[in-house]
Design a protein around this motif. Structure first.
Motif: not given
Length: 473
Positions: A395-398, A461-469
């Protein structure tokens, strides 16, 4: 039970451009429909073998589990090296890991990128070496040489030992890679074997050898394992302690110093595929000496290897002699076959130029599947993304880009902020700049989509991760 220890690191330079740092040769399908790693895992399985212990690096941990699953195998343990420190620390880490539950366990240590066509003959040779290993000796495997090879180290047998025996023999010494003249003399002498880098011993015997010959290494690796971090079924060795371990091969650290050595001859065929010349030889050249992949054609060629590794890219050689030509979508190698060992120089030259082709394959493998860039422009990029069944991206955003996803195979479960929807083939969805999003594959077959990115910056590297299994760091 024999516990296979598969060493699964490597820099990926000797078989460039197919093998690269991001995807070393053991994971590539060089000799058939399975990767060298998969073939190694199969070879060291079945009756008498426990599930393997894998020693590998962080970038490859999910490649290892996926490739094992494809051949219906699972590892007993996967140790993650914080950085490559050569074979001596890697083997010791595996020995200490096994010794926690079974100090007397037999360990068969093997690289995961070798070719041994006769699996039954190799299994019989291993069994013949078991009594010597159970008695406390360190058994190394020596290959019957077939040519004056300068790319391998050698093992010199003691006086009276038989290089063709079917039982372990006394070893006199290890010999470094020779020049051509020395290699020819050793071949003629008949009492030298190639050093295969394969070993059989008990966990307590090899640990005792480290106590005697490399105590500082034992201290560092013991600490790295004691402070290891369990992570999704992997065991991450402690980086601080691991950095204290010498970067050294097991030959230098232990084998050249130990006095309880034996060598088990093996003459049924082996190659470490140390260069494209070895791939040509092991691939079975035709009557003209040529080896061609499905997408390659040889016209009036002799002793030549032609491989196109990209569907839709046809490679044609005309009037070539003793040439290696390897074509991929982003790089092509053409070399005199006798110079195949110099491919590393090409990789070094590309690194000096800052070329991504030196280390990175066009296809980038991730825990959930893989992606590849199809087109890159100034402010846009087009990717093909393949997501494995049941897999999910983070789950991410840019900050700097928006995305447009078009499903072309399978069904995607798409999250965009508070909206969750199923997208089927020929349907699409838009991901605005800054939106929190995720793609998942809820189906039973791989899901394929085309992603079009637009924005001022398109880097990974323009990735903000909120959840990662996959607990990526």
């Amino acid at each position: 039970m024999i516990h296979p220890i598969l060493l699964c690191g490597g820099s990926g330079t000797r078989l460039w451009p197919l093998s690269r740092k991001s995807y070393p040769k053991q994971f590539a399908k060089l000799m058939g429909d399975e990767s060298l790693f998969q073939a190694s895992a199969r070879r060291l399985s079945g009756d008498g073998f426990a599930a393997p212990v894998i020693v590998t690096g962080d970038p490859f941990r999910f490649i290892v589990t996926e490739q094992l699953a494809q051949v219906e195998q699972a590892a007993m343990g996967i140790l993650i090296e914080p950085e490559g420190r050569n074979t001596a620390p890697a083997i010791l880490a595996a020995a200490l890991w096994i010794a926690k539950t079974d100090p007397g366990a037999l360990m068969l240590v093997a690289p995961s990128d070798h070719v041994i066509p006769d699996t039954d003959a190799f299994a019989a040779t291993v069994q013949a070496a078991v009594p010597r290993a159970q008695s406390g000796d360190l058994v190394t495997f020596g290959i019957t040489p077939t040519r004056p090879e300068t790319g391998y180290g050698y093992l010199e047998l003691a006086a009276g030992a038989d290089a063709g025996a079917d039982t372990p023999q006394t070893l006199a010494r290890f010999v470094e890679k020779p020049d051509a003249d020395r290699a020819a003399k050793m071949l003629a002498a008949g009492n030298f074997l190639w050093n295969a880098g394969i070993f059989l011993f008990t966990a307590d015997a090899i640990i005792a050898a480290y106590e005697t010959h490399a105590p500082a290494l034992l201290t560092a690796v013991t600490e790295a394992l004691s402070n290891a971090d369990p992570d999704l079924g992997f065991t991450r060795l402690d980086p601080a302690a691991w950095s204290k371990a010498d970067d050294i091969s097991v030959d230098y650290a232990i084998m050249e110093k130990a006095d309880n050595l034996a060598v088990m001859p093996f003459g049924a065929g082996w190659s470490d595929l140390g260069g494209w010349d070895a791939v040509w030889m092991e691939s079975g050249p035709d009557a003209q000496g040529n080896v061609c992949s499905d997408n390659a054609t040889a016209i009036d060629c002799t002793d030549t290897l032609l491989r196109s590794e990209t569907d839709g890219l046809q490679l044609v050689g005309i009037g070539l002699d003793n040439i290696v030509a390897i074509a991929m979508g982003d790089a092509v190698l053409v070399a005199d076959k006798s110079k195949a060992q110099r491919v590393k120089e090409a990789v070094d030259a590309l690194k000096a130029k800052g070329s991504s082709q030196a280390i990175q394959l066009p296809r980038d493998y991730r825990p959930w599947g893989w992606y590849e860039s199809l087109v890159i422009g100034g402010r846009f990029q087009v990717k093909r993304i393949v997501v494995n069944p049941g897999a999910s991206l983070s789950l991410q955003s840019h900050h700097h880009r928006s995305e447009h996803w078009i499903v072309v195979e399978g069904t995607a479960k798409i999250t965009v902020d508070d909206s969750v929807q199923l997208i089927s083939e020929n349907q699409s969805v838009y991901i605005p700049l800054g939106a929190v999003h995720r793609m998942e594959n809820p189906g039973k077959v791989p899901m394929v989509l085309i992603e079009v990115q637009t924005g001022s910056y398109l880097g990974e590297d323009d990735i903000i991760r909120y959840e990662d299994v996959y607990a990526r760091r």
